[in-house]
Design a protein around this motif. Structure first.
Motif, PDB file in Angstrom:
ATOM      1  N   SER A   1      44.960  41.256  44.651  1.00  0.00           N
ATOM      2  CA  SER A   1      45.383  41.706  45.085  1.00  0.00           C
ATOM      3  C   SER A   1      44.768  42.838  44.766  1.00  0.00           C
ATOM      4  O   SER A   1      43.757  43.664  44.272  1.00  0.00           O
ATOM      5  CB  SER A   1      46.913  42.652  44.648  1.00  0.00           C
ATOM      6  N   PRO A   2      43.707  43.256  46.296  1.00  0.00           N
ATOM      7  CA  PRO A   2      42.463  44.382  46.838  1.00  0.00           C
ATOM      8  C   PRO A   2      43.423  45.935  45.662  1.00  0.00           C
ATOM      9  O   PRO A   2      44.500  46.183  46.687  1.00  0.00           O
ATOM     10  CB  PRO A   2      42.350  44.529  47.988  1.00  0.00           C
ATOM     11  N   SER A   3      42.741  47.003  45.645  1.00  0.00           N
ATOM     12  CA  SER A   3      42.817  47.413  44.933  1.00  0.00           C
ATOM     13  C   SER A   3      43.484  48.714  46.531  1.00  0.00           C
ATOM     14  O   SER A   3      42.175  48.496  47.358  1.00  0.00           O
ATOM     15  CB  SER A   3      41.574  48.817  44.402  1.00  0.00           C
ATOM     16  N   GLN A   4      44.068  50.262  46.020  1.00  0.00           N
ATOM     17  CA  GLN A   4      44.304  50.491  47.634  1.00  0.00           C
ATOM     18  C   GLN A   4      43.006  51.695  48.234  1.00  0.00           C
ATOM     19  O   GLN A   4      42.774  52.101  47.040  1.00  0.00           O
ATOM     20  CB  GLN A   4      45.335  51.661  47.551  1.00  0.00           C
TER      21      GLN A   4
ATOM     22  N   TYR B   1      38.342  48.101  46.636  1.00  0.00           N
ATOM     23  CA  TYR B   1      36.297  49.127  45.612  1.00  0.00           C
ATOM     24  C   TYR B   1      37.214  48.905  44.940  1.00  0.00           C
ATOM     25  O   TYR B   1      36.315  48.873  43.858  1.00  0.00           O
ATOM     26  CB  TYR B   1      36.497  50.416  46.536  1.00  0.00           C
ATOM     27  N   PHE B   2      37.987  49.779  43.741  1.00  0.00           N
ATOM     28  CA  PHE B   2      38.104  49.486  42.280  1.00  0.00           C
ATOM     29  C   PHE B   2      38.164  48.106  41.762  1.00  0.00           C
ATOM     30  O   PHE B   2      38.052  47.779  40.741  1.00  0.00           O
ATOM     31  CB  PHE B   2      39.144  50.914  42.082  1.00  0.00           C
ATOM     32  N   SER B   3      38.763  47.467  42.348  1.00  0.00           N
ATOM     33  CA  SER B   3      39.061  46.100  42.438  1.00  0.00           C
ATOM     34  C   SER B   3      37.498  44.849  42.302  1.00  0.00           C
ATOM     35  O   SER B   3      37.500  43.563  42.312  1.00  0.00           O
ATOM     36  CB  SER B   3      40.453  45.578  43.200  1.00  0.00           C
ATOM     37  N   GLU B   4      36.764  45.598  43.193  1.00  0.00           N
ATOM     38  CA  GLU B   4      35.062  44.130  43.124  1.00  0.00           C
ATOM     39  C   GLU B   4      34.158  45.275  42.714  1.00  0.00           C
ATOM     40  O   GLU B   4      33.437  45.647  43.392  1.00  0.00           O
ATOM     41  CB  GLU B   4      35.495  44.584  44.593  1.00  0.00           C
TER      42      GLU B   4
END
Length: 318
Positions: A36-39, A66-69
């Motif tokens: 799940s990507p960060s918001q 941005y924060f999850s990648e």
């Protein structure tokens, strides 16, 4: 006795199955969490203006994921607003949310894969000139991000067809800059870009500049001063003066210029001389789109279009 052993064996097997199912469920939850990507986030960043040595803020939009990648390098877009969104860079900063890419990304939740920088131009004395759209603006008019869904998008209204005013070719008596515009904070803009590039995961080969109205003029000016810093620029309803074109053409900086055919604030006749100057100088990467049915707020259609952002992303520094 046989029944006892069978029951005991069944209980042990059942326990193992439960443990296995719980483990698989936990692993699936962890995998889902990782996937799940960060918001997206909208944050305020402070800086000291070189103009008056005072602290001001700008908006920094960080896109979904941005924060999850953490290893990804993200494209950067700087947006320069129009005259009506000036302010003190503090409690008036929210006025810059009314239009442009941050409005689309944060308020309308359009998934834009950019780090977006949105500073605020100093008021100077524009709040003392009797300008209605500045004097009469209200905090209640600032759009708010909704927890669920998005507010209705206010679109510009198409106008009736008009006969176009002939283009103005001689610009020698016309100033290349508007009074007290973005050129006055040139160093602030460059410092902000540098700060973001240093502290965030930025793809420096994909740095873009766009602006509307006063910000369109500012886009032309900044491109003329730093033509090798941007991978592409998009001035919206703000024309470029022929005197600014030499460095831009030399760098072959990709340009997409927009105008409104019914624009009574920045008239269409002023746009052609600068575009023609670029062509005379051998610039081959110029697009000029006139929304014939639109007025000055043609920017609403421009910034809502996915084609606009795809065009930016198609360019990188050479």
């Amino acid at each position: 006795m046989d029944s006892f052993w069978r029951l005991s064996l069944y209980s042990k097997n059942y326990t193992k199955v439960l443990i296995l199912l719980c483990t698989l469920s936990l692993l699936s939850a962890c995998a889902l969490k990782r996937e799940s990507p960060s918001q997206e986030q909208l944050i305020r960043k402070s800086y000291i203006s070189q103009l008056n040595n005072q602290e001001r803020d700008y908006f920094l939009y960080l896109p979904k994921g941005y924060f999850s990648e953490p290893d990804k390098k993200w494209p950067v877009m700087m947006f320069l607003h129009g005259n009506g969104e000036r302010g003190n860079g503090k409690d008036e900063l929210d006025f810059v949310l009314k239009h442009g890419p941050v409005y689309q990304a944060w308020i309308q939740k359009q998934d834009l894969p950019f780090i977006i920088i949105s500073p605020q131009l100093h008021m100077f004395d524009f709040d003392q000139r009797g300008i209605g759209y500045i004097d009469n603006r209200k905090y209640s008019d600032i759009p708010q991000r909704q927890t669920q869904g998005t507010p209705p998008s206010v679109e510009s209204r198409p106008q009736n067809p008009i006969i176009r005013t002939p283009s103005l070719q001689d610009m020698s008596e016309i100033s290349p800059l508007l009074p007290l515009g973005w050129d006055k904070v040139e160093l602030d803009l460059i410092n902000i870009l540098s700060e973001v590039s240093t502290n965030y995961n930025v793809n420096k080969n994909k740095t873009y500049l766009t602006g509307l109205s006063y910000g369109g003029f500012g886009t032309w000016f900044m491109a003329s001063q730093y033509p090798n810093k941007f991978a592409a620029i998009a001035p919206v309803v703000g024309w470029g003066h022929p005197d600014l074109m030499q460095a831009i053409a030399a760098e072959q900086l990709p340009i997409w210029q927009f105008a409104g055919g019914h624009d009574n604030a920045v008239e269409i006749q002023y746009f052609y001389a600068g575009i023609e100057k670029l062509r005379e100088l051998g610039h081959n990467e110029v697009r000029f789109t006139v929304h014939e049915d639109m007025g000055h707020d043609a920017w609403k259609r421009v910034y809502a279009s996915s084609d606009f952002y795809e065009w930016l992303l198609s360019h990188s520094l050479k």
